[in-house]
Motif scaffolding. Structure first.
Motif, short mmCIF file in Angstrom:
data_model
loop_
_atom_site.label_atom_id
_atom_site.label_comp_id
_atom_site.label_asym_id
_atom_site.label_seq_id
_atom_site.Cartn_x
_atom_site.Cartn_y
_atom_site.Cartn_z
N GLN A 51 -14.84 -0.41 -1.02
CA GLN A 51 -13.99 -0.57 -2.20
C GLN A 51 -12.54 -0.17 -1.90
OE1 GLN A 51 -16.34 0.59 -5.99
NE2 GLN A 51 -17.43 1.58 -4.33
N GLN A 52 -12.39 0.88 -1.15
CA GLN A 52 -11.04 1.33 -0.76
C GLN A 52 -10.34 0.23 0.04
OE1 GLN A 52 -11.32 4.59 2.02
NE2 GLN A 52 -9.28 5.36 1.56
N HIS A 66 -7.11 4.43 -8.05
CA HIS A 66 -8.45 4.96 -8.29
C HIS A 66 -9.24 5.13 -7.00
CE1 HIS A 66 -10.37 5.72 -12.18
NE2 HIS A 66 -11.48 5.77 -11.48
N PHE A 67 -9.02 4.23 -6.05
CA PHE A 67 -9.72 4.32 -4.77
C PHE A 67 -8.81 4.90 -3.70
CE2 PHE A 67 -12.35 1.16 -6.92
CZ PHE A 67 -13.59 1.76 -6.76
N SER A 68 -8.15 5.96 -4.05
CA SER A 68 -7.29 6.65 -3.10
C SER A 68 -7.45 8.14 -3.32
CB SER A 68 -5.83 6.24 -3.33
OG SER A 68 -5.27 6.99 -4.40
N TYR A 76 -3.69 -3.85 -10.98
CA TYR A 76 -4.10 -3.66 -9.58
C TYR A 76 -3.76 -2.25 -9.12
CZ TYR A 76 -4.63 -4.52 -4.58
OH TYR A 76 -5.02 -4.46 -3.26
N GLN A 115 -6.29 0.32 -10.07
CA GLN A 115 -7.50 0.30 -9.24
C GLN A 115 -7.22 0.83 -7.83
OE1 GLN A 115 -9.98 -3.45 -10.22
NE2 GLN A 115 -7.93 -3.95 -10.88
N GLN A 116 -6.07 0.46 -7.31
CA GLN A 116 -5.67 0.96 -5.99
C GLN A 116 -5.58 2.49 -6.00
OE1 GLN A 116 -1.68 -0.30 -5.08
NE2 GLN A 116 -1.94 -0.12 -2.88
N GLY A 162 0.81 -1.21 0.00
CA GLY A 162 0.00 0.00 0.00
C GLY A 162 0.85 1.26 0.00
N GLN A 209 -11.33 -9.91 -12.16
CA GLN A 209 -11.32 -10.50 -10.81
C GLN A 209 -11.59 -12.00 -10.89
OE1 GLN A 209 -10.34 -8.71 -8.33
NE2 GLN A 209 -10.64 -6.64 -9.11
N PHE A 250 -9.17 -2.72 -2.14
CA PHE A 250 -7.93 -2.51 -2.89
C PHE A 250 -6.83 -2.01 -1.98
CE2 PHE A 250 -11.03 -2.43 -6.36
CZ PHE A 250 -10.45 -3.38 -7.18
N SER A 251 -6.71 -2.64 -0.85
CA SER A 251 -5.65 -2.30 0.09
C SER A 251 -5.10 -3.59 0.68
CB SER A 251 -6.19 -1.41 1.20
OG SER A 251 -6.82 -2.20 2.20
N PRO A 252 -3.91 -3.53 1.23
CA PRO A 252 -3.33 -4.74 1.83
C PRO A 252 -4.12 -5.23 3.05
CG PRO A 252 -1.66 -3.04 1.48
CD PRO A 252 -2.98 -2.40 1.27
N TYR A 294 -17.92 3.49 -0.58
CA TYR A 294 -16.57 3.82 -1.05
C TYR A 294 -15.53 3.15 -0.16
CZ TYR A 294 -12.57 6.58 -2.62
OH TYR A 294 -11.36 6.96 -3.12
N GLY A 337 -7.62 8.86 3.02
CA GLY A 337 -6.94 7.57 2.87
C GLY A 337 -6.45 7.05 4.21
#
Lengths: 188, 188
Positions: free
Chosen positions: B102-103, A105-107, A99, A102-103, A20, A159, B106-108, B99, B20
């Motif tokens: 989804q966040q 995108h959601f940050s 990946y 997408q990561q 991350g 996915q 896409f995170s560890p 959100y 974040g």
DNA sequence: GTCTATATCTCGATAGAC
DNA sequence: GTCTATCGAGATATAGAC
């Protein structure tokens, strides 16, 4: 782009995906890239600049790949199919990069990309769909809705296909079948 | 759950979504929740424990909502439609929470959720689709593929509908139309 | 351009009074 | 259970030699 720059981006990609944005200090990126901390900050003034440069680099690569794969000679259905299929091939062959997109995108980093750049990323896809609507090959839906239907299926299918349990030799058949389903849904 | 715990989760949600995981120090969460730093760590031993508790809390809420909306008396098509529609309604009414899911995904942090728990989250949906396949109402595709097609359309449509430019009073019509398209794609 | 060394700061987590 | 106070670690970013 010089060699050290590439090494930094490569290391950053691997580490950001694994740990991350938070869990990846610039010191570790520099170490894995085989450069010093100072060199990293020579190329990227801040960590965020690196995060964004990596995103733009990957997006550019994907865009170039798709442009090369989807020529202008084919029928609209074929061009749409190629676009769909090759998006998936690229994603499956570049899983870390996909990946990362997408990561990102959601940050909160996404907010640092200008709306024009974002719009530019889907422009070519929207044009293709618009052409299909005007030729009365596709249902007369809002073009952004069509784009949503197509691209969300790409993301979802990725996915599904990238799950460790999924046999690689069945990927192609599923992709073909999924496109047939999609085409049946959006064609007039 | 006591009141302070709720306040901490509420504050954490707002800040994680806005800044974040990285950009949100525990000190700011505590401050916004109106509790001291020590109290936050009394309820959650680590920051990561808080991140995961928030995820589980939201997932539980969504799951409870859908269970309440999708009864067992209706036809399969109706139950699937209700599931689709109410997922979207919930997402649109709880945008920060959706959100965050989804966040988190896409995170560890996702790796900290056990595979059984992950599987449990989609079990009820998979059962519904399996029932449809066995009743020969749905195409005889792998049930996970069907699930992928349905859920990716939910996610995509959410993005489309939640765009600031999209008029709220047209949401319902688009959701209905999108379900009709989806149903046409997966029905036998 | 690349390095070493380090300044400056902030964060997560703990200790202990109440 | 809740607070204040604080520690130690580790982060980003800079300075300056080569």
């Amino acid at each position: 782009m010089v060699e050290k720059e590439k090494q930094i981006l490569t290391a950053a990609l691997q580490l950001f995906v694994a740990y991350g944005f938070h869990g990846t200090p610039t010191s570790k990126i520099a170490a894995q890239a085989g450069v010093s901390n100072g060199t990293l900050f020579h190329y990227y003034k801040t960590k965020e600049e690196l995060v964004i440069a990596l995103y733009n680099d990957i997006k550019g690569e994907l865009s170039a790949y798709l442009s090369a794969q989807v020529g202008g000679q084919d029928s609209l259905e074929t061009r749409l199919k190629k676009s769909f299929i090759h998006s998936l091939y690229w994603a499956l062959d570049n899983q870390e990069k996909f990946y990362y997109i997408q990561q990102f995108h959601f940050s909160p980093h996404l907010a640092k990309i200008s709306p024009e750049v974002i719009a530019g990323q889907s422009r070519v896809h929207l044009q293709l769909l618009q052409e299909g609507i005007e030729a009365e090959l596709l249902k007369p839906l809002p073009v952004e809705l069509l784009f949503t239907l197509v691209s969300s299926q790409v993301y979802g299918l990725y996915q599904y296909l990238s799950a460790p349990a999924f046999p690689i030799d069945q990927r192609q058949a599923v992709i073909e079948e999924a496109f047939a389903l999609l085409w049946g849904m959006i064609k007039k």
